[in-house]
Design a protein around this motif. Structure first.
Motif: not given
Length: 257
Positions: A157, A160, A164, A175, A178-179
């Motif tokens: 996280r 990520q 971002k 991204i 991973i979300d």
């Protein structure tokens, strides 16, 4: 001429990262070296690993240390370690989505003796049972931490979040993937490779090319069930190398810049 943009300004004594304590610098060095080796050498599974960012900025105690040191040069102290994964790398598919990741523990020791490595992996030695004089590892070392890590660790996280902020367009598919893995309900599974990265000065009696950790099969203490890669790096004069490296980044007066 110094290359430091604020070399003559108030608080310039708080130069990052070379103003940090040597123990912290060793941690940064270990993470950076782990990245270089992960991208360069073949690991188990033969995936192409990508280290787009490091997790240095999530070292909260280092932030506090720098904030205070810039305001009072006398406030020199040790810093506590950064929480979470020491190191994260990702493997991307043809669409740029993350299909696998490395979660790593990178540890430095002044001299990488077999005893030091055993303590790192198995925990400190304690008297067991108490009063017996018999010393055993307490089982709270790296193996324990890796075995207990959740399938999607906080380090992914954190990676990520940096993507971002720094490269949202370039890594948009990563991204998003991973979300999809971070949601609590029906998350997408991303397989994990566990990395144990051990680095330190070479002990005098070590035979060249001989690792300490079992490599032909997974050690019995490792029970997480993922792909496992163990890397041992032995340096000659490693401490001097780290000191010279970090002191040269923002040198006083810029002589070595």
């Amino acid at each position: 001429m110094s290359l430091h943009p604020d070399g003559d300004a108030a608080g310039a004594n708080a130069r990052y990262p070379n103003c940090l304590p040597l123990t912290t610098q060793r941690g940064l060095f270990g993470e950076a070296l782990a990245g270089l080796i992960t991208e360069t050498f073949e690991y188990v599974g033969d995936h192409e690993w990508n280290v787009p960012v490091f997790l240095f900025r999530f070292h909260d105690d280092a932030k506090r240390y720098l904030f205070n040191l810039a305001r009072d040069p006398a406030l020199i102290r040790q810093t506590i370690g950064r929480f979470g994964s020491d190191f994260i790398a990702i493997a991307l598919d043809g669409d740029g989505a993350v299909y696998r990741f490395v979660s790593g523990e990178a540890k430095w020791r002044e001299t990488m003796t077999p005893g030091q490595i055993d303590t790192l992996l198995l925990g400190d030695k304690i008297e067991s049972p108490k009063g017996s004089g018999n010393l055993e590892h307490d089982g709270k070392g790296i193996w324990h931490k890796v075995n207990k890590e959740v399938p999607i660790p906080d380090g992914l996280r954190q990676l990520q979040e940096i993507l971002k902020e720094q490269a949202a367009d370039e890594f948009s598919a990563a991204i998003l993937s991973i979300d999809e893995a971070l949601v609590l309900e029906n998350p997408q599974s991303i397989p994990k490779t566990d990395l144990i990265f051990l680095v330190g000065n070479d002990p005098a009696r070590r035979s060249s090319g001989v690792p300490h950790v079992e490599w032909k099969k997974q050690p019995e203490e490792y029970t997480a069930g993922n792909d496992l890669q163990v890397v041992e790096v032995y340096l000659s004069g490693g401490t001097a190398l780290i000191k010279k490296l970090y002191s040269s980044l923002w040198p006083e007066g810029g002589d070595d810049a």
